[in-house]
Design a protein around this motif. Structure first.
Motif, PDB file in Angstrom:
ATOM      1  N   THR A  56       0.865  -1.180   0.000  1.00  0.00           N
ATOM      2  CA  THR A  56       0.000   0.000   0.000  1.00  0.00           C
ATOM      3  C   THR A  56       0.899   1.226   0.000  1.00  0.00           C
ATOM      4  N   PRO A  57       1.250   1.749  -1.168  1.00  0.00           N
ATOM      5  CA  PRO A  57       2.213   2.858  -1.226  1.00  0.00           C
ATOM      6  C   PRO A  57       1.598   4.191  -0.805  1.00  0.00           C
ATOM      7  N   ARG A  58       2.413   4.982  -0.146  1.00  0.00           N
ATOM      8  CA  ARG A  58       2.083   6.367   0.198  1.00  0.00           C
ATOM      9  C   ARG A  58       3.411   7.119   0.369  1.00  0.00           C
ATOM     10  N   PRO A  59       3.420   8.422   0.361  1.00  0.00           N
ATOM     11  CA  PRO A  59       4.684   9.149   0.520  1.00  0.00           C
ATOM     12  C   PRO A  59       5.363   8.831   1.852  1.00  0.00           C
ATOM     13  N   VAL A  60       6.634   8.445   1.788  1.00  0.00           N
ATOM     14  CA  VAL A  60       7.400   8.082   2.978  1.00  0.00           C
ATOM     15  C   VAL A  60       8.758   8.778   2.905  1.00  0.00           C
ATOM     16  N   ASP A  61       9.197   9.366   4.032  1.00  0.00           N
ATOM     17  CA  ASP A  61      10.525   9.975   4.109  1.00  0.00           C
ATOM     18  C   ASP A  61      11.522   8.861   4.374  1.00  0.00           C
ATOM     19  N   LEU A  62      12.300   8.486   3.340  1.00  0.00           N
ATOM     20  CA  LEU A  62      13.223   7.354   3.467  1.00  0.00           C
ATOM     21  C   LEU A  62      14.313   7.651   4.493  1.00  0.00           C
ATOM     22  N   GLY A  63      14.807   8.906   4.549  1.00  0.00           N
ATOM     23  CA  GLY A  63      15.854   9.244   5.497  1.00  0.00           C
ATOM     24  C   GLY A  63      15.377   9.109   6.934  1.00  0.00           C
ATOM     25  N   ALA A  64      14.175   9.653   7.227  1.00  0.00           N
ATOM     26  CA  ALA A  64      13.642   9.564   8.589  1.00  0.00           C
ATOM     27  C   ALA A  64      13.369   8.117   8.977  1.00  0.00           C
ATOM     28  N   LEU A  65      12.821   7.324   8.023  1.00  0.00           N
ATOM     29  CA  LEU A  65      12.516   5.934   8.332  1.00  0.00           C
ATOM     30  C   LEU A  65      13.797   5.158   8.621  1.00  0.00           C
ATOM     31  N   ALA A  66      14.864   5.410   7.871  1.00  0.00           N
ATOM     32  CA  ALA A  66      16.130   4.731   8.114  1.00  0.00           C
ATOM     33  C   ALA A  66      16.679   5.092   9.490  1.00  0.00           C
TER      34      ALA A  66
ATOM     35  N   ALA B  72      17.435   2.508  12.561  1.00  0.00           N
ATOM     36  CA  ALA B  72      18.779   2.471  13.136  1.00  0.00           C
ATOM     37  C   ALA B  72      18.729   2.626  14.651  1.00  0.00           C
ATOM     38  N   GLU B  73      17.856   3.507  15.162  1.00  0.00           N
ATOM     39  CA  GLU B  73      17.731   3.661  16.608  1.00  0.00           C
ATOM     40  C   GLU B  73      17.151   2.404  17.245  1.00  0.00           C
TER      41      GLU B  73
ATOM     42  N   LEU C 245      27.530   1.771  15.224  1.00  0.00           N
ATOM     43  CA  LEU C 245      26.505   2.062  14.216  1.00  0.00           C
ATOM     44  C   LEU C 245      26.508   3.551  13.915  1.00  0.00           C
ATOM     45  N   ILE C 246      26.773   3.914  12.663  1.00  0.00           N
ATOM     46  CA  ILE C 246      26.829   5.312  12.228  1.00  0.00           C
ATOM     47  C   ILE C 246      25.624   5.582  11.339  1.00  0.00           C
ATOM     48  N   ALA C 247      24.792   6.551  11.749  1.00  0.00           N
ATOM     49  CA  ALA C 247      23.596   6.907  10.962  1.00  0.00           C
ATOM     50  C   ALA C 247      23.477   8.417  10.944  1.00  0.00           C
ATOM     51  N   GLU C 248      24.420   9.084  10.320  1.00  0.00           N
ATOM     52  CA  GLU C 248      24.473  10.547  10.330  1.00  0.00           C
ATOM     53  C   GLU C 248      24.028  11.152   9.001  1.00  0.00           C
TER      54      GLU C 248
ATOM     55  N   VAL D 207      24.971   3.538   7.830  1.00  0.00           N
ATOM     56  CA  VAL D 207      23.763   3.611   7.015  1.00  0.00           C
ATOM     57  C   VAL D 207      23.586   5.056   6.583  1.00  0.00           C
ATOM     58  N   SER D 208      23.250   5.268   5.307  1.00  0.00           N
ATOM     59  CA  SER D 208      23.071   6.625   4.793  1.00  0.00           C
ATOM     60  C   SER D 208      21.959   6.631   3.754  1.00  0.00           C
ATOM     61  N   VAL D 209      21.384   7.827   3.549  1.00  0.00           N
ATOM     62  CA  VAL D 209      20.368   8.034   2.511  1.00  0.00           C
ATOM     63  C   VAL D 209      20.763   9.281   1.738  1.00  0.00           C
ATOM     64  N   THR D 210      20.896   9.137   0.425  1.00  0.00           N
ATOM     65  CA  THR D 210      21.191  10.263  -0.456  1.00  0.00           C
ATOM     66  C   THR D 210      20.165  10.287  -1.575  1.00  0.00           C
ATOM     67  N   ALA D 211      20.154  11.374  -2.340  1.00  0.00           N
ATOM     68  CA  ALA D 211      19.161  11.486  -3.415  1.00  0.00           C
ATOM     69  C   ALA D 211      19.742  12.273  -4.573  1.00  0.00           C
ATOM     70  N   ASP D 212      19.271  11.925  -5.783  1.00  0.00           N
ATOM     71  CA  ASP D 212      19.551  12.742  -6.962  1.00  0.00           C
ATOM     72  C   ASP D 212      18.222  13.216  -7.521  1.00  0.00           C
ATOM     73  N   SER D 213      18.185  13.629  -8.765  1.00  0.00           N
ATOM     74  CA  SER D 213      16.960  14.226  -9.313  1.00  0.00           C
ATOM     75  C   SER D 213      15.839  13.209  -9.510  1.00  0.00           C
ATOM     76  N   THR D 214      16.186  11.934  -9.626  1.00  0.00           N
ATOM     77  CA  THR D 214      15.149  10.927  -9.934  1.00  0.00           C
ATOM     78  C   THR D 214      15.023   9.827  -8.895  1.00  0.00           C
ATOM     79  N   HIS D 215      16.082   9.537  -8.145  1.00  0.00           N
ATOM     80  CA  HIS D 215      16.065   8.387  -7.257  1.00  0.00           C
ATOM     81  C   HIS D 215      16.630   8.738  -5.875  1.00  0.00           C
ATOM     82  N   ALA D 216      16.166   7.978  -4.889  1.00  0.00           N
ATOM     83  CA  ALA D 216      16.752   7.995  -3.553  1.00  0.00           C
ATOM     84  C   ALA D 216      17.557   6.715  -3.380  1.00  0.00           C
ATOM     85  N   GLU D 217      18.693   6.831  -2.685  1.00  0.00           N
ATOM     86  CA  GLU D 217      19.551   5.666  -2.497  1.00  0.00           C
ATOM     87  C   GLU D 217      19.821   5.444  -1.019  1.00  0.00           C
TER      88      GLU D 217
END
Length: 548
Positions: free
Chosen positions: A396-406, A410-411, A424-427, A463-473
């Protein structure tokens, strides 16, 4: 009246016709209207194991009779049903007949194996215009190997398919074989379908019949020579092979036979069979090549189709064997992995029953709780695995903040990481919205982090989250034992785990990364793994489309 018929002159074949007739790949026999043998080509004499003087002048009913009575009667019945009513220009084919005619090598070995044949007969005009001088042209094909191969294929398919499906396959194959035989019949029925050619080796010029031009797909009368043949007409992928076959024929003074492709003006690709032999003085270099050319497109397509079917069946067998091995592995893994926590729960439950020491009871509760949680995770993985395998897992997809969820995951896992002396590094968790099922993406992050913890005792996980114009990684990197190069390709397969060093002691069913791959795919993303080798750690990257 019989005397008048017998006095009519038999038609003769020209020298060039005889040359072409003698090098035909099929076995041919020619009779007059009284069914008396006039001639036969070399292929026929080789197949039957006889010589021309032994059969010339004899009735087609009387030759090759060294077989059981029932087989002779079947052959006679077919001849009786066809020959009296065969009209000029008409061709008829026999069904596949068993006719155990011993070949020369069979006779030498004292054996008479089963043999199967198919015959075709055409009534053609001799061309001299006299009544009663038509010719009957018989074409005999030894289909024993085809029948044997067909029987072997039937037995093999019977092991893999149900009886109902096998019956349908046999019906389809019988129809395909019938169509193939009909196509071949139309290709080589009479001399009119054969494109004859002669190649002058001195100047490279080629002279061809009208049918030869048709088969090559070029207008009648256009200049044709060896240079044009090998630079324009023959398919580039086949030119070297055809040229080599011709050169071998010239140097060995032997015939050649080769198949190749040409492209007609309408763009269609045709398969041609060329067969020829050197011609010239008995002693010395050949002066020319003479032969014929046939369009075998339909036969070649059927052959390629059968090869594709055989390859498909081979892949099906391999998939079946792979699935059987996976099932065996599944049963072994489940029985082994479930036994350990169950054994711990039972043992500490019995200890609680036998002691009242609070310290033992508290420890027992912790052990039982930990192993129960482990069992629960295994059961969840198994249920998700079954749902994915059957296509019943939905999101069931909906908008999710991938950085906050990660960061949240991690916590949640930090306490267990610190208990195992893992940093554990999650900065670097950039905010980035993706359209996803929050619970399933959380499961992806959890599985990647817990997988890293299994192999990074005393090390570091980032663990890290980055983004470009089309994708989140999402990236999870550890400094653990690493992944061998030969294991990278199958690390996301079901029931796969590393089997070296510390990893050999890690519990689990080998479903975590497989679930990650499939859950990410359901969201339209990709996951990849990278490692420099053993002792070099591992990096996992998940890419998901950004929410717009």
């Amino acid at each position: 009246m019989d005397d008048i018929v017998r006095s009519r002159p038999e038609p003769d074949l020209s020298a060039s016709q005889m040359m072409i007739f003698d090098v035909l790949p099929e076995a041919y026999l020619v009779t007059n209207e009284r069914y008396e043998v006039l001639t036969a080509n070399s292929r026929y004499l080789d197949v039957i194991g006889t010589s021309l003087p032994q059969i010339v002048g004899r009735s087609v009913y009387d030759i090759n009779q060294h077989v059981p009575y029932e087989q002779r009667e079947t052959r006679r019945a077919w001849l009786d049903s066809v020959l009296p009513s065969l009209r000029l220009g008409e061709t008829r084919s026999s069904p596949i007949l068993r006719y155990d005619l011993p070949l020369a090598e069979d006779a030498a070995a004292g054996q008479v194996p089963e043999r199967y044949w198919q015959a075709r007969v055409s009534r053609v005009s001799s061309g001299n215009g006299l009544p009663g001088t038509d010719l009957l042209v018989f074409c005999l094909t030894d289909v024993t190997e085809s029948v044997d191969a067909s029987e072997r294929n039937k037995r093999e398919r019977a092991k893999l398919r149900s009886q109902a499906r096998l019956r349908q396959v046999l019906i389809d194959e019988a129809n395909a074989e019938l169509r193939s035989q009909q196509a071949r019949l139309q290709e080589v029925l009479t001399f009119a379908r054969v494109g004859a050619w002669e190649w002058d080796l001195a100047n490279g010029e080629m002279s061809c019949t009208e049918q030869c031009y048709r088969n090559m797909g070029i207008p009648l009368g256009e200049p044709l020579n060896a240079h044009r043949l090998f630079t324009e007409l023959i398919d580039p992928e086949d030119r070297a092979r055809v040229h080599a076959a011709v050169e071998r024929s010239i140097s060995s003074h032997d015939y050649f036979e080769v198949e190749y492709r040409v492209t007609w003006p309408d763009g269609s690709v045709r398969w041609l069979l060329a067969r020829g032999a050197p011609h010239g003085p008995a002693h010395g270099a050949p002066t020319s090549l003479v032969g014929f050319i046939l369009d075998i497109t339909e036969r070649k397509q059927a052959e390629l189709h059968h090869q594709a079917v055989a390859q498909e069946e081979k892949l099906a067998r391999e998939r079946s064997e792979s699935e059987a091995r996976a099932m065996d592995h599944f049963i072994t893994a489940v029985s082994h992995e479930l036994r350990s926590p169950l054994h711990a729960i039972v043992s500490w439950t019995m200890l609680m029953q036998r002691t009242s020491d609070p310290s033992y009871v508290a420890r027992a509760v912790q052990v039982i709780e930990r192993n129960t949680r482990q069992l629960s995770l295994m059961v969840d993985d198994l249920l998700d695995s079954g749902a994915i395998a059957t296509g019943k897992l939905s999101i069931t997809p909906r908008p999710v903040d991938l950085g906050a969820l990660a960061g949240l995951v991690a916590e949640d896992i930090r306490f267990n990481a610190e208990a195992r002396h893992i940093r554990l590094i999650a900065e670097a968790l950039s905010p980035c919205l993706v359209m996803a099922d929050e619970g399933r993406i959380k499961q992806v992050i959890w599985n990647l982090l817990t997988n890293a913890m299994k192999f990074a005792d005393g090390g570091t996980i980032e663990v890290s989250v980055t983004a470009d114009s089309t994708h989140a990684e999402l990236m999870v990197r550890d400094t653990g034992i690493g992944i061998p190069p030969d294991a990278l390709e199958r690390i996301f397969d079901r029931f796969q785990q590393a089997q070296n060093g510390q990893a050999a002691r890690v519990a689990g069913l080998g479903l975590g990364l497989w679930l990650v791959k499939n859950l990410v795919a359901l969201h339209g993303g990709t996951v990849s793994a990278h490692s420099e080798g053993l002792g070099q750690g591992a990096t996992f990257r998940v890419r998901l489309p950004r929410f717009r």
